[in-house]
Write a protein that holds these residues in place. Structure first.
Motif, short mmCIF file in Angstrom:
data_model
loop_
_atom_site.label_atom_id
_atom_site.label_comp_id
_atom_site.label_asym_id
_atom_site.label_seq_id
_atom_site.Cartn_x
_atom_site.Cartn_y
_atom_site.Cartn_z
N GLN A 35 43.17 40.82 46.05
CA GLN A 35 43.23 39.93 47.17
C GLN A 35 43.20 38.17 46.25
O GLN A 35 43.83 37.86 46.62
CB GLN A 35 42.04 40.11 47.60
N ILE A 36 42.06 38.54 45.10
CA ILE A 36 42.18 37.32 44.17
C ILE A 36 43.23 36.80 43.94
O ILE A 36 43.60 35.79 44.28
CB ILE A 36 40.76 37.22 43.25
N ALA A 37 43.85 38.39 43.08
CA ALA A 37 45.25 37.88 42.16
C ALA A 37 46.62 37.78 43.70
O ALA A 37 46.68 36.78 42.74
CB ALA A 37 45.07 39.04 41.54
N SER A 38 46.76 38.16 44.58
CA SER A 38 47.41 38.16 45.04
C SER A 38 47.34 37.26 45.85
O SER A 38 48.59 35.33 46.33
CB SER A 38 48.11 39.12 46.45
N GLY A 39 46.71 36.63 46.66
CA GLY A 39 45.93 35.23 47.84
C GLY A 39 44.75 34.47 47.37
O GLY A 39 44.69 33.91 48.09
N ARG A 40 44.42 34.40 46.82
CA ARG A 40 43.11 33.80 45.98
C ARG A 40 42.26 33.20 46.94
O ARG A 40 41.45 32.22 47.67
CB ARG A 40 44.12 32.43 45.18
N CYS A 41 41.46 34.48 47.48
CA CYS A 41 41.10 34.64 48.25
C CYS A 41 39.40 34.76 48.37
O CYS A 41 38.78 35.55 47.29
CB CYS A 41 41.05 36.39 49.18
N LYS A 42 39.30 33.35 48.80
CA LYS A 42 37.61 33.47 48.27
C LYS A 42 36.38 34.41 49.00
O LYS A 42 35.95 34.73 48.32
CB LYS A 42 37.48 31.97 49.09
N LYS A 43 37.04 34.97 50.14
CA LYS A 43 36.17 35.40 50.98
C LYS A 43 35.50 36.60 49.94
O LYS A 43 35.05 37.26 49.22
CB LYS A 43 35.77 36.39 52.12
N ALA A 44 36.71 37.58 49.29
CA ALA A 44 36.89 38.81 48.09
C ALA A 44 35.91 38.12 47.04
O ALA A 44 35.60 39.19 46.47
CB ALA A 44 38.51 38.89 48.57
N PHE A 45 36.29 37.10 46.64
CA PHE A 45 35.28 36.65 45.28
C PHE A 45 33.53 36.42 45.49
O PHE A 45 33.52 36.64 44.57
CB PHE A 45 36.04 35.08 44.83
N GLY A 46 34.23 36.19 46.72
CA GLY A 46 32.29 35.93 47.00
C GLY A 46 31.53 37.51 46.93
O GLY A 46 30.37 37.62 46.56
N ARG A 47 32.70 38.20 47.23
CA ARG A 47 31.86 40.10 47.36
C ARG A 47 32.08 40.41 46.01
O ARG A 47 30.91 40.85 45.65
CB ARG A 47 32.81 40.80 48.41
N VAL A 48 33.35 39.71 45.06
CA VAL A 48 32.62 40.11 43.55
C VAL A 48 31.40 39.62 42.89
O VAL A 48 31.38 40.03 41.76
CB VAL A 48 34.32 39.69 43.27
N PHE A 49 31.94 38.15 42.69
CA PHE A 49 30.58 37.04 42.50
C PHE A 49 29.36 37.93 43.05
O PHE A 49 28.28 38.16 42.49
CB PHE A 49 30.47 36.07 43.22
N ALA A 50 29.12 38.45 44.48
CA ALA A 50 27.55 38.58 44.88
C ALA A 50 27.64 40.08 44.06
O ALA A 50 26.10 40.42 43.08
CB ALA A 50 27.11 39.32 46.56
#
Length: 206
Positions: A35-50
């Motif tokens: 999702q980050i790769a295709s749409g720069r999804c911030k919520k997805a990055f939030g989960r990866v970051f957490a």
């Protein structure tokens, strides 16, 4: 340099970050990266970051024994994850293995910058996982430890010799120079070349 998108995503991720809620599956992490790769999804990055931020901070502290450097490693690693998520291939590695490899690449850059200050480098700085063969070490870090030992065999003899003495036998660069009978500058040069060679090999694996 941080882009506005990265800065906003990082801010959102920090607000969402809660280590107690970060026990996500490998499939979920892979989906988040997609999702980050295709749409720069911030919520997805939030989960990866957490999930990864506290783990990478602990990994960085083992490497450097310094909280500021550990936090720098977290930021540089997750910035790279944000920018290069499209390079992740689930057929080649688990998400954790890929992210820790990114962290290793970043740590090589940081260690090369510190190479001129041998008093700040410890044996565990370069091979922090090689001596930690216990059930307490996460499997991804054990894998990286195996890779670290295998990488030594790729170095020319002269470079491998100084790396082993400094980062495995815990000798200073001055002690290594005296023991090998070479100038201190030669030892420093071999360390720098060895780190560059190892990082290049890790890049080829990505």
């Amino acid at each position: 340099m941080s882009t506005p998108a990265w800065s906003e995503a990082r801010y959102t991720a920090k607000r969402q970050s809660n280590p107690r809620d970060s026990n996500v599956s490998g499939d979920q992490l892979a989906n988040d990266l997609a999702q980050i790769a295709s749409g720069r999804c911030k919520k997805a990055f939030g989960r990866v970051f957490a999930y990864f931020a506290p783990r990478l901070k602990a990994f960085g502290y083992k490497q450097f024994g310094n909280e500021q450097l550990a936090l720098e490693l977290v930021q540089e690693t997750l910035l790279t994850v944000w920018n290069k998520s499209h390079l992740y291939d689930p057929e080649k590695a688990a998400v954790s293995t890929w992210v820790y490899r990114v962290a290793r690449n970043q740590s090589f850059d940081m260690m090369r910058r510190q190479a001129a200050r041998p008093e700040t480098l410890m044996a565990d700085d370069l091979w922090p996982l090689a001596s930690q063969e216990s059930d307490d070490v996460p499997i991804d870090e054990q894998i990286l430890g195996d890779q670290a030992r295998a990488l030594l065999a790729l170095l020319p003899d002269a470079q491998r010799q100084v790396i082993e003495k400094i980062y495995v036998e815990d000798k200073t660069q001055q002690e290594t120079a005296l023991e090998l009978g070479v100038p201190l500058g030669t030892v420093k040069s071999r360390v720098r070349l060895a780190l560059e060679r190892l990082k290049e090999h890790l890049h080829r694996e990505d």
